[in-house]
Design a protein around this motif. Structure first.
Motif, PDB file in Angstrom:
ATOM      1  N   ALA A  22      17.122   8.385   7.213  1.00 20.57           N
ATOM      2  CA  ALA A  22      17.024   8.233   8.671  1.00 20.57           C
ATOM      3  C   ALA A  22      16.499   6.834   8.965  1.00 20.57           C
ATOM      4  CB  ALA A  22      16.080   9.286   9.251  1.00 20.57           C
ATOM      5  N   LEU A  23      16.601   6.478  10.252  1.00 20.22           N
ATOM      6  CA  LEU A  23      16.249   5.112  10.663  1.00 20.22           C
ATOM      7  C   LEU A  23      15.316   5.168  11.876  1.00 20.22           C
ATOM      8  CD1 LEU A  23      16.872   1.985  10.643  1.00 20.22           C
ATOM      9  CD2 LEU A  23      18.887   2.518  12.026  1.00 20.22           C
ATOM     10  N   ILE A  24      14.312   4.315  11.865  1.00 15.19           N
ATOM     11  CA  ILE A  24      13.460   4.162  13.055  1.00 15.19           C
ATOM     12  C   ILE A  24      13.453   2.687  13.432  1.00 15.19           C
ATOM     13  CG2 ILE A  24      11.166   4.502  14.053  1.00 15.19           C
ATOM     14  CD1 ILE A  24      10.652   6.642  11.866  1.00 15.19           C
ATOM     15  N   LEU A  25      13.887   2.404  14.645  1.00 11.96           N
ATOM     16  CA  LEU A  25      13.939   1.021  15.125  1.00 11.96           C
ATOM     17  C   LEU A  25      12.870   0.860  16.199  1.00 11.96           C
ATOM     18  CD1 LEU A  25      17.818   0.655  15.398  1.00 11.96           C
ATOM     19  CD2 LEU A  25      16.336  -0.399  13.667  1.00 11.96           C
ATOM     20  N   ALA A  26      11.893   0.003  15.927  1.00 13.29           N
ATOM     21  CA  ALA A  26      10.781  -0.176  16.866  1.00 13.29           C
ATOM     22  C   ALA A  26      10.777  -1.601  17.389  1.00 13.29           C
ATOM     23  CB  ALA A  26       9.450   0.121  16.163  1.00 13.29           C
ATOM     24  N   ASP A  36       0.864  -1.181   0.000  1.00 10.11           N
ATOM     25  CA  ASP A  36       0.000   0.000   0.000  1.00 10.11           C
ATOM     26  C   ASP A  36       0.894   1.223   0.000  1.00 10.11           C
ATOM     27  OD1 ASP A  36      -2.644  -1.106   0.174  1.00 10.11           O
ATOM     28  OD2 ASP A  36      -2.162  -1.697   2.224  1.00 10.11           O
ATOM     29  N   GLU A  37       0.347   2.291  -0.527  1.00 12.27           N
ATOM     30  CA  GLU A  37       1.096   3.539  -0.610  1.00 12.27           C
ATOM     31  C   GLU A  37       0.123   4.687  -0.433  1.00 12.27           C
ATOM     32  OE1 GLU A  37       2.987   4.075  -4.429  1.00 12.27           O
ATOM     33  OE2 GLU A  37       3.787   5.991  -3.802  1.00 12.27           O
ATOM     34  N   GLN A  38       0.507   5.670   0.382  1.00 18.32           N
ATOM     35  CA  GLN A  38      -0.335   6.872   0.529  1.00 18.32           C
ATOM     36  C   GLN A  38       0.537   8.080   0.788  1.00 18.32           C
ATOM     37  OE1 GLN A  38      -3.788   7.190   3.118  1.00 18.32           O
ATOM     38  NE2 GLN A  38      -4.363   5.083   2.671  1.00 18.32           N
ATOM     39  N   GLY A  39       0.118   9.233   0.315  1.00 14.83           N
ATOM     40  CA  GLY A  39       0.811  10.480   0.612  1.00 14.83           C
ATOM     41  C   GLY A  39       1.906  10.804  -0.385  1.00 14.83           C
ATOM     42  N   GLN A  40       2.520  11.960  -0.136  1.00 15.50           N
ATOM     43  CA  GLN A  40       3.566  12.451  -1.038  1.00 15.50           C
ATOM     44  C   GLN A  40       4.694  13.032  -0.214  1.00 15.50           C
ATOM     45  OE1 GLN A  40       1.445  15.278  -3.405  1.00 15.50           O
ATOM     46  NE2 GLN A  40       0.650  13.713  -4.796  1.00 15.50           N
ATOM     47  N   GLY A  41       5.824  13.243  -0.882  1.00 16.39           N
ATOM     48  CA  GLY A  41       6.950  13.889  -0.195  1.00 16.39           C
ATOM     49  C   GLY A  41       7.960  12.869   0.280  1.00 16.39           C
ATOM     50  N   GLN A  42       8.571  13.140   1.431  1.00 16.54           N
ATOM     51  CA  GLN A  42       9.617  12.263   1.973  1.00 16.54           C
ATOM     52  C   GLN A  42       9.119  10.809   2.067  1.00 16.54           C
ATOM     53  OE1 GLN A  42      12.985  12.565   3.089  1.00 16.54           O
ATOM     54  NE2 GLN A  42      12.681  10.369   3.233  1.00 16.54           N
ATOM     55  N   LEU A  75      25.497   6.764  11.630  1.00 20.79           N
ATOM     56  CA  LEU A  75      25.541   8.204  11.905  1.00 20.79           C
ATOM     57  C   LEU A  75      24.214   8.872  11.559  1.00 20.79           C
ATOM     58  CD1 LEU A  75      29.109   8.984  10.498  1.00 20.79           C
ATOM     59  CD2 LEU A  75      28.459   8.614  12.884  1.00 20.79           C
ATOM     60  N   LEU A  76      23.325   8.120  10.935  1.00 21.17           N
ATOM     61  CA  LEU A  76      22.028   8.677  10.530  1.00 21.17           C
ATOM     62  C   LEU A  76      21.212   9.068  11.752  1.00 21.17           C
ATOM     63  CD1 LEU A  76      20.844   5.870   8.068  1.00 21.17           C
ATOM     64  CD2 LEU A  76      21.519   8.198   7.420  1.00 21.17           C
ATOM     65  N   PRO A  77      20.367  10.093  11.608  1.00 23.02           N
ATOM     66  CA  PRO A  77      19.422  10.354  12.696  1.00 23.02           C
ATOM     67  C   PRO A  77      18.575   9.098  12.917  1.00 23.02           C
ATOM     68  CG  PRO A  77      19.203  11.981  10.913  1.00 23.02           C
ATOM     69  CD  PRO A  77      20.177  10.959  10.447  1.00 23.02           C
ATOM     70  N   VAL A 129      15.439   7.358   1.723  1.00 25.04           N
ATOM     71  CA  VAL A 129      14.188   7.063   2.436  1.00 25.04           C
ATOM     72  C   VAL A 129      14.421   6.952   3.940  1.00 25.04           C
ATOM     73  CG1 VAL A 129      13.162   5.770   0.521  1.00 25.04           C
ATOM     74  CG2 VAL A 129      14.495   4.565   2.204  1.00 25.04           C
ATOM     75  N   VAL A 130      13.352   7.179   4.668  1.00 24.01           N
ATOM     76  CA  VAL A 130      13.358   6.876   6.099  1.00 24.01           C
ATOM     77  C   VAL A 130      12.886   5.434   6.213  1.00 24.01           C
ATOM     78  CG1 VAL A 130      12.370   7.436   8.352  1.00 24.01           C
ATOM     79  CG2 VAL A 130      12.795   9.267   6.681  1.00 24.01           C
ATOM     80  N   ILE A 131      13.656   4.609   6.892  1.00 24.14           N
ATOM     81  CA  ILE A 131      13.261   3.201   7.033  1.00 24.14           C
ATOM     82  C   ILE A 131      12.868   2.938   8.475  1.00 24.14           C
ATOM     83  CG2 ILE A 131      14.054   0.804   6.889  1.00 24.14           C
ATOM     84  CD1 ILE A 131      14.868   1.389   4.258  1.00 24.14           C
TER      85      ILE A 131
END
Ligand code: MLT
Length: 264
Positions: free
Chosen positions: A113-117, A14-20, A204-206, A88-90
Motif C-alpha cells: 500500500a501507499l501513503i502520500l503525505a 531506526d526500527e521498532q515493532g513487528q508484523g507488517q 491500483l494499490l490501496p 511493504v507499506v510505503i
C-alpha cells in the motif's frame, strides 16, 4: 539507531515493532527525526522502518544530484539488507512522496500500500527550477543554515510556528542536521524529477493521501488532485497542520494510518 551499507554509503535508520513493515521516507531538508511520533506511536501494530536518506541526519553524504529513482533504489537496497521480502507499506512525505512514486514505478511488486503525505505529482515549473538553483547556490556559499532559516516559518502551520516553540526548535535541529552536500543533492535531483501524473493513474494499490490544511509549501489542492487520479485512494485533510502534518498533529496522523492499515 542502527546502520547498514547501501551501495557506497552508510545509511542510519531506526526500527521498532513487528508484523507488517511500514517504511517512512522523509522530505527535504529533513531526516528520520521527522518520524519520531510514528516510530513510537505505530510500533504496536507494524514494523516501523525509518531511514535517513544520504546526506541527511546521520547517514553519510555522497555526491549529488540525488535523482528520485536513485533514492528509491537506496530504499529498496535498505529493505533487501534488512531481509524484508514481504510487500511493504510505503509512506513518503513531500520529497519522500516523490521517492515513493519513483519506488512504485520501479518496484511496485514490493509494495502492499501507499501513503502520500504533503506531496504533489507534478514536475517543477521554470520558476521552481530557478529557485532550486538559487537555494543550492546559497547552501554552497553560506551553508544550509540560511536555507533552513528561510524555510522554517513556512514549513509549519502559522499557528504551530507561533505557539509551539519547542517543536520549532526540534524542526530547526532536524533541518540543520542536513549536510550541504545532501541539501544540494536533493535540490538538483528534485529540479529534474519527472512528472508522476501518469504514474498515479496506474496505481491500483490501496492509497492514503494525507495533507495539512495549512500547508504553505504544497497547497492542499494538490492532494485533492492526487485523490482524483488514484482510483483506490482515500483523502484526509488534517486541520491545524502545515507541511509537517505528522509532527504537528501526530495523533490525527497516526489514527488515519492505523485505520488505513486495518483495512489493507
Ligand atoms: C520537501 O518538504 O520535501 C520539499 O519541500 C519538497 C519540495 O521542495 O518540492
Amino acid at each position: 539507531m542502527q546502520t547498514t551499507t547501501v551501495h557506497n554509503f552508510t545509511m542510519t535508520y531506526d526500527e521498532q515493532g513487528q508484523g507488517q513493515p511500514i517504511l517512512f521516507i522523509h522530505g527535504y531538508p529533513l531526516s528520520r527525526m521527522l518520524w519520531e511520533p510514528q516510530l513510537t506511536g505505530l510500533a504496536d501494530i507494524a514494523r516501523v522502518l525509518v531511514p535517513d536518506l544520504p546526506g541527511h541526519g546521520e547517514s553519510q553524504a555522497i555526491p549529488g544530484p540525488y535523482w528520485m529513482e536513485d533514492l528509491a533504489d537506496d530504499v529498496k537496497v535498505f529493505l533487501d539488507n534488512l531481509g524484508v521480502s514481504e510487500p511493504v507499506v510505503i509512506c513518503g512525505l513531500s520529497m519522500g512522496g516523490y521517492v515513493a512514486m519513483a519506488f512504485y514505478r520501479m518496484h511496485a511488486a514490493r509494495m502492499r500500500a501507499l501513503i502520500l503525505a504533503a506531496t504533489r505529482p507534478g514536475a517543477d515549473s521554470e520558476e521552481a527550477r530557478a529557485n532550486r538553483d538559487k537555494a543550492a547556490e546559497q547552501a554552497r556559499r553560506e551553508g544550509v543554515i540560511t536555507v533552513v532559516e528561510a524555510m522554517l516559518p513556512k514549513i509549519l502551520a502559522p499557528e504551530t510556528y507561533q505557539q509551539q516553540p519547542e517543536l520549532v526548535d526540534y524542526v530547526r535541529r532536524m533541518m540543520l542536521s542536513t549536510s550541504t552536500e545532501g541539501a544540494v543533492g536533493d535540490l538538483m535531483g528534485m529540479k529534474e524529477r519527472p512528472d508522476s501524473t501518469d504514474t498515479l493513474k496506474e496505481i491500483l494499490l490501496p492509497t492514503l493521501i494525507l495533507h495539512g490544511e495549512d500547508d504553505q509549501i504544497i497547497p492542499p489542492k494538490e492532494a485533492e488532485g492526487m485523490h482524483r487520479l488514484i482510483v483506490n485512494s482515500r483523502l484526509e485533510l488534517i486541520p491545524g497542520a502545515g507541511h509537517l502534518l505528522n509532527l504537528e498533529q501526530p495523533d490525527k496522523f497516526n489514527n488515519a494510518v492505523r485505520s488505513f492499515l486495518e483495512q489493507v
